[in-house]
Design a protein around this motif. Structure first.
Motif, mmCIF file in Angstrom:
data_model
loop_
_atom_site.group_PDB
_atom_site.id
_atom_site.type_symbol
_atom_site.label_atom_id
_atom_site.label_comp_id
_atom_site.label_asym_id
_atom_site.label_seq_id
_atom_site.Cartn_x
_atom_site.Cartn_y
_atom_site.Cartn_z
ATOM 1 N N UNK A 52 0.839 -1.198 0.000
ATOM 2 C CA UNK A 52 0.000 0.000 0.000
ATOM 3 C C UNK A 52 0.872 1.245 0.000
ATOM 4 N N UNK A 53 0.254 2.389 -0.202
ATOM 5 C CA UNK A 53 1.010 3.641 -0.136
ATOM 6 C C UNK A 53 1.548 3.859 1.278
ATOM 7 N N UNK A 54 0.814 3.377 2.279
ATOM 8 C CA UNK A 54 1.292 3.469 3.663
ATOM 9 C C UNK A 54 2.537 2.593 3.857
ATOM 10 N N UNK A 55 2.525 1.374 3.291
ATOM 11 C CA UNK A 55 3.704 0.505 3.351
ATOM 12 C C UNK A 55 4.892 1.192 2.683
ATOM 13 N N UNK A 56 4.642 1.787 1.524
ATOM 14 C CA UNK A 56 5.697 2.473 0.781
ATOM 15 C C UNK A 56 6.293 3.602 1.620
#
Length: 74
Positions: free
Chosen positions: A33-37
């Motif tokens: 996800x963008x949060x993981x990124x």
């Protein structure tokens, strides 16, 4: 204040371990996800230099994306 080589190595080592844990979790889930990124990049780039181990972990993510084994989600 001068940092000793030992303390720098220890800090780099802990960042490498954290980076590996994040990458392992992303790969296990099959999604990034963008949060993981954001978490991954902020962890890796929290210091001025990137270690070879951190670079290998980032390359693992790219390899999985390229081979279609990891989906990017929003």
């Amino acid at each position: 204040m001068n940092k000793s080589p030992f303390s720098t190595h220890k800090t780099t080592n802990s960042i490498d371990i954290t980076t590996k844990q994040i990458v392992d979790r992303i790969i296990r889930s099959g999604k990034m996800s963008s949060q993981d990124h954001h978490l991954l990049t902020s962890t890796v780039f929290s210091h001025n230099t990137m270690s070879d181990e951190a670079r290998r972990q980032i390359n693992r993510v790219f390899d999985y994306i390229q081979s279609g084994q990891l989906k990017l989600i929003d």
